[in-house]
Every structure is written in C-alpha cells, then in structure tokens.
Design an enzyme around this catalytic site. Structure first.
Site, PDB file in Angstrom:
ATOM      1  N   HIS A  31       3.324  -1.113  -3.145  1.00 41.17           N
ATOM      2  CA  HIS A  31       3.478  -0.087  -4.181  1.00 41.17           C
ATOM      3  C   HIS A  31       4.826   0.599  -3.988  1.00 41.17           C
ATOM      4  O   HIS A  31       5.610   0.210  -3.105  1.00 41.17           O
ATOM      5  CB  HIS A  31       2.309   0.913  -4.115  1.00 41.17           C
ATOM      6  CG  HIS A  31       2.080   1.481  -2.745  1.00 41.17           C
ATOM      7  ND1 HIS A  31       2.993   2.275  -2.103  1.00 41.17           N
ATOM      8  CD2 HIS A  31       1.046   1.346  -1.869  1.00 41.17           C
ATOM      9  CE1 HIS A  31       2.544   2.636  -0.926  1.00 41.17           C
ATOM     10  NE2 HIS A  31       1.353   2.069  -0.740  1.00 41.17           N
ATOM     11  N   GLY A  33       5.773   3.228  -2.578  1.00 42.41           N
ATOM     12  CA  GLY A  33       6.070   3.714  -1.224  1.00 42.41           C
ATOM     13  C   GLY A  33       6.744   2.632  -0.394  1.00 42.41           C
ATOM     14  O   GLY A  33       7.750   2.880   0.286  1.00 42.41           O
ATOM     15  N   HIS A  34       6.199   1.402  -0.461  1.00 42.25           N
ATOM     16  CA  HIS A  34       6.805   0.287   0.268  1.00 42.25           C
ATOM     17  C   HIS A  34       8.204  -0.013  -0.282  1.00 42.25           C
ATOM     18  O   HIS A  34       9.142  -0.282   0.476  1.00 42.25           O
ATOM     19  CB  HIS A  34       5.953  -0.984   0.117  1.00 42.25           C
ATOM     20  CG  HIS A  34       4.556  -0.858   0.655  1.00 42.25           C
ATOM     21  ND1 HIS A  34       3.446  -0.834  -0.155  1.00 42.25           N
ATOM     22  CD2 HIS A  34       4.094  -0.765   1.924  1.00 42.25           C
ATOM     23  CE1 HIS A  34       2.360  -0.727   0.579  1.00 42.25           C
ATOM     24  NE2 HIS A  34       2.716  -0.682   1.850  1.00 42.25           N
ATOM     25  N   GLN A  58      -6.423  -3.846  13.315  1.00 43.26           N
ATOM     26  CA  GLN A  58      -6.262  -2.402  13.197  1.00 43.26           C
ATOM     27  C   GLN A  58      -7.279  -1.763  12.259  1.00 43.26           C
ATOM     28  O   GLN A  58      -7.296  -0.553  12.082  1.00 43.26           O
ATOM     29  CB  GLN A  58      -4.835  -2.039  12.793  1.00 43.26           C
ATOM     30  CG  GLN A  58      -4.475  -2.336  11.350  1.00 43.26           C
ATOM     31  CD  GLN A  58      -3.000  -2.061  11.120  1.00 43.26           C
ATOM     32  OE1 GLN A  58      -2.142  -2.755  11.655  1.00 43.26           O
ATOM     33  NE2 GLN A  58      -2.691  -1.046  10.319  1.00 43.26           N
ATOM     34  N   VAL A 173       6.242   8.827  -0.831  1.00 46.89           N
ATOM     35  CA  VAL A 173       6.473   8.656  -2.268  1.00 46.89           C
ATOM     36  C   VAL A 173       5.154   8.960  -2.988  1.00 46.89           C
ATOM     37  O   VAL A 173       4.095   8.457  -2.599  1.00 46.89           O
ATOM     38  CB  VAL A 173       6.946   7.223  -2.589  1.00 46.89           C
ATOM     39  CG1 VAL A 173       7.181   7.059  -4.086  1.00 46.89           C
ATOM     40  CG2 VAL A 173       8.221   6.912  -1.810  1.00 46.89           C
ATOM     41  N   ARG A 184      -5.048   2.125  -1.033  1.00 47.27           N
ATOM     42  CA  ARG A 184      -6.468   2.480  -1.212  1.00 47.27           C
ATOM     43  C   ARG A 184      -6.720   3.287  -2.484  1.00 47.27           C
ATOM     44  O   ARG A 184      -7.876   3.431  -2.889  1.00 47.27           O
ATOM     45  CB  ARG A 184      -6.971   3.223   0.010  1.00 47.27           C
ATOM     46  CG  ARG A 184      -7.019   2.313   1.238  1.00 47.27           C
ATOM     47  CD  ARG A 184      -7.555   2.996   2.464  1.00 47.27           C
ATOM     48  NE  ARG A 184      -7.621   2.088   3.595  1.00 47.27           N
ATOM     49  CZ  ARG A 184      -6.620   1.879   4.459  1.00 47.27           C
ATOM     50  NH1 ARG A 184      -5.480   2.509   4.294  1.00 47.27           N
ATOM     51  NH2 ARG A 184      -6.772   1.045   5.466  1.00 47.27           N
TER      52      ARG A 184
HETATM   53  P1  AMP Z   1       1.074  -0.358   5.063  1.00 47.56           P
HETATM   54  O1  AMP Z   1       1.300  -1.561   4.206  1.00 47.56           O
HETATM   55  O2  AMP Z   1       0.010   0.569   4.566  1.00 47.56           O
HETATM   56  O3  AMP Z   1       0.917  -0.705   6.528  1.00 47.56           O
HETATM   57  O4  AMP Z   1       2.412   0.493   4.973  1.00 47.56           O
HETATM   58  C1  AMP Z   1       3.642  -0.063   5.308  1.00 47.56           C
HETATM   59  C2  AMP Z   1       4.653   1.044   5.423  1.00 47.56           C
HETATM   60  O5  AMP Z   1       4.763   1.722   4.179  1.00 47.56           O
HETATM   61  C3  AMP Z   1       4.266   2.095   6.481  1.00 47.56           C
HETATM   62  O6  AMP Z   1       5.431   2.480   7.201  1.00 47.56           O
HETATM   63  C4  AMP Z   1       3.736   3.218   5.625  1.00 47.56           C
HETATM   64  O7  AMP Z   1       3.849   4.493   6.232  1.00 47.56           O
HETATM   65  C5  AMP Z   1       4.641   3.109   4.406  1.00 47.56           C
HETATM   66  N1  AMP Z   1       4.032   3.785   3.250  1.00 47.56           N
HETATM   67  C6  AMP Z   1       2.790   3.619   2.766  1.00 47.56           C
HETATM   68  N2  AMP Z   1       2.582   4.454   1.719  1.00 47.56           N
HETATM   69  C7  AMP Z   1       3.728   5.154   1.552  1.00 47.56           C
HETATM   70  C8  AMP Z   1       4.146   6.169   0.642  1.00 47.56           C
HETATM   71  N3  AMP Z   1       3.354   6.636  -0.334  1.00 47.56           N
HETATM   72  N4  AMP Z   1       5.383   6.673   0.767  1.00 47.56           N
HETATM   73  C9  AMP Z   1       6.227   6.219   1.750  1.00 47.56           C
HETATM   74  N5  AMP Z   1       5.887   5.255   2.630  1.00 47.56           N
HETATM   75  C10 AMP Z   1       4.654   4.733   2.542  1.00 47.56           C
END
Ligand code: AMP
Length: 297
Positions: A31, A33-34, A58, A173, A184
């Site tokens: 999304h 954020g990534h 995890q 983000v 989620r």
């Molecule tokens: P994940 O795929 O959930 O393991 O997240 C991968 C990376 O994206 C991790 O460093 C998360 O902290 C970051 N991340 C997830 N959601 C957000 C968001 N809304 N804003 C910024 N970074 C995010």
C-alpha cells in the site's frame, strides 16, 4: 525489474546493483506506506532492492496469517511501477532450512507492549531482518514509523550486532481520514473502517493536549483512553505514553528532554490495529524520526 526467487538468484543479481543500494523489506499486501519507503530509497540510493516475504514465524495468530493477502502479481506490478531494481521474494523453505535453530533476541524491548501481546513476534522479526540484511548487503534500509516498536528492535540489533547498514525511518502514511495505511485495513467493514478513524483522533487529541502544556503522563494517558472509548466498537489492548528510548511507561511529569511517544493497539471486530505519535507532533517527520530511531554509521 529483476526478480530473485532463490538465494542463488539473489547472489547472481545483487552485484549488478552496485554499492549504493537501499533495502525495503515488506511482507507484501503493498500500500501507500510501503511505496513511500521505496520512493525514499530511490532518493538516497542508486538502486532499490525490495523484499516480499510473508514470514510465517512472526505471526502469533493462525487466523491472521491465513487472512494475510498473498497477491504477488499485484505487488510485483506496483514495485515495477515504482522502478524497483530487484525484488527478492523467496519461499519460506528457502529461508528456513529444516534444521534452522537460531533466533535473534533483543532481550528487553521484545517483551513490552506488542511483544507481550504477541509472544515470540519480535524474536522472529529480529531474526528475519538480520537474515535479509545479511543476504542483501545493502548500504541503507528503510522502515516505517507505523511499526515503531519494531523499528526500535531493529535499531538495537543493528547497533548490537554491528551490522554495517544505515537504517532510516519514514513517517506513517495515512489515508485522508487519518487512518494509518495497513494491510489489515482491508479486513474492516464500512462501519469498522469509520470507527478505526478514532485511533488518529485520539492521537491528535493527546498531541494537542501536549501542545497546551499538559505534561502529566497520567493525564495524557487518560486523554488517550477517553478518546478511544468514545467509540464503542473499539476495544483497547493498550494505550500508553512511553519513552521512545526504552519503551518504558513514563510516570509523573514529562520533561522537555523526554522523547515521549503515544502508542496504541486496539481491536475492532476481529481486526487488531496499532498506531503511534511522537510528542510533540512536529517530530513525526523523516529527519527527526531517523535521528531518533535510525542508525547512522
Ligand atoms: P510490512 O509489510 O507490514 O512488514 O511492512 C513493511 C514496512 O512498511 C515496515 O517497515 C512497516 O513499518 C512499513 N509500513 C507499513 N505501513 C506503513 C505506513 N502506513 N506508513 C509508513 N510505513 C509503513
């Protein structure tokens, strides 16, 4: 964009990226954020290496793992659109051999808040991040504030194990209504999605209390709880004011030198969501976050 599905392929493709590379580790379900992490990695590096690895170890809840999105084609298209140079997307048995038995344990931090709600979670995160940093050998790695305790665990392990990587932290983000983007969120129905905006409202309220000079940690904590309780579909797991240094609950008055952090974990229906905000709120920017939570070599 090259795609490495095995460690052998990663070793074959990685040297072509040179020695100014940014790593963005993800579990897929990508999304905004990534994508912000990818864009930041492009700014600082000659090449970007993203990983998509849905790390089974995890997850502490089988249902959560089963429901996690697994649309690799969609994720690869998004990464291609962001001009990612190399994607490493291994299967679990490529990472964990049958006699795998090593765990990285960041002793103190891993057992608080998210760690106590999800026993074993941070050991598995610390282990996979160490493996990915070792395998990819990048100069920089990018993480999101959204998972702030995870960032703190990674900072500790990078410093303690002397891993030669610079870590950078990007602000959370959010959607227009303030809800932090999260894989989620897709599991929320329409009413739950509206209720979830209460998390950001609660964080904003506590930061405006802070801005009006309220420094008593228990008053700030109460403000957080009161705002969250305004919505009856929110069940609070924890909502606290902690010290960013050690994630210990702050007692009494906050000193101006404290790096205070409001952290929240809630459930709405079957969905568990986390969020956080640094106090004062103007600190929630890339350079302060990277200075406070990143590691620079
Ligand atoms: P994940 O795929 O959930 O393991 O997240 C991968 C990376 O994206 C991790 O460093 C998360 O902290 C970051 N991340 C997830 N959601 C957000 C968001 N809304 N804003 C910024 N970074 C995010």
């Amino acid at each position: 964009m090259q795609i490495a599905r095995t460690i052998t392929e990663l070793h074959e493709f990685r040297p072509q990226l040179g020695c100014n590379v940014g790593l963005v580790p993800t579990m897929g379900g990508l999304h905004e954020g990534h994508l912000a992490l990818i864009r930041a990695a492009h700014e600082d590096n000659d090449a970007v290496l993203a990983t998509i690895f849905l790390n089974p170890r995890q997850f502490t809840d089988d249902k959560d793992f089963a429901a996690y999105p697994r649309d690799l084609e969609r994720d690869l298209t998004l990464l291609e659109d962001e001009a990612v140079d190399l994607v490493f997307t291994p299967k679990a048995n490529e990472i964990y051999s049958r006699d795998f038995q090593t765990e990285v344990n960041v002793t103190d931090l891993s057992h608080k808040w998210e760690g106590s709600a999800r026993p074993g979670h941070f050991q598995s995160v610390a282990t996979i991040v160490t493996i990915l940093l070792n395998l990819t050998q990048t100069q920089r790695a990018y993480f999101g504030q959204k998972d702030v305790q995870q960032v703190a665990v990674i900072r500790r392990l990078v410093q303690d194990l002397r891993i030669p990587v610079k870590t950078l932290v990007l602000p959370t983000v959010r959607a227009n209504d303030g809800l932090a983007h999260s894989t989620r969120n897709d599991h929320l129905n329409e009413d739950e999605r509206i209720a979830a905006t209460g998390i950001f409202r609660a964080l904003r309220k506590v930061s405006s209390d802070y801005d009006t000079n309220i420094r008593d940690a228990s008053s700030l904590r109460e403000s957080l709880w009161d705002s969250l309780r305004e919505n009856r579909s929110i069940r609070v797991d924890y909502a606290e004011i902690v010290d960013l240094e050690n994630f210990c609950r702050i007692q009494g008055e906050l000193a101006n030198t404290d790096t205070a952090l409001a952290i929240v974990a809630i459930r709405i229906g079957d969905v568990r969501l986390i969020d956080n905000m640094l106090l004062p709120s103007y600190r929630n920017n890339r350079s302060d976050l990277s200075a406070l939570l990143g590691v620079s070599l």
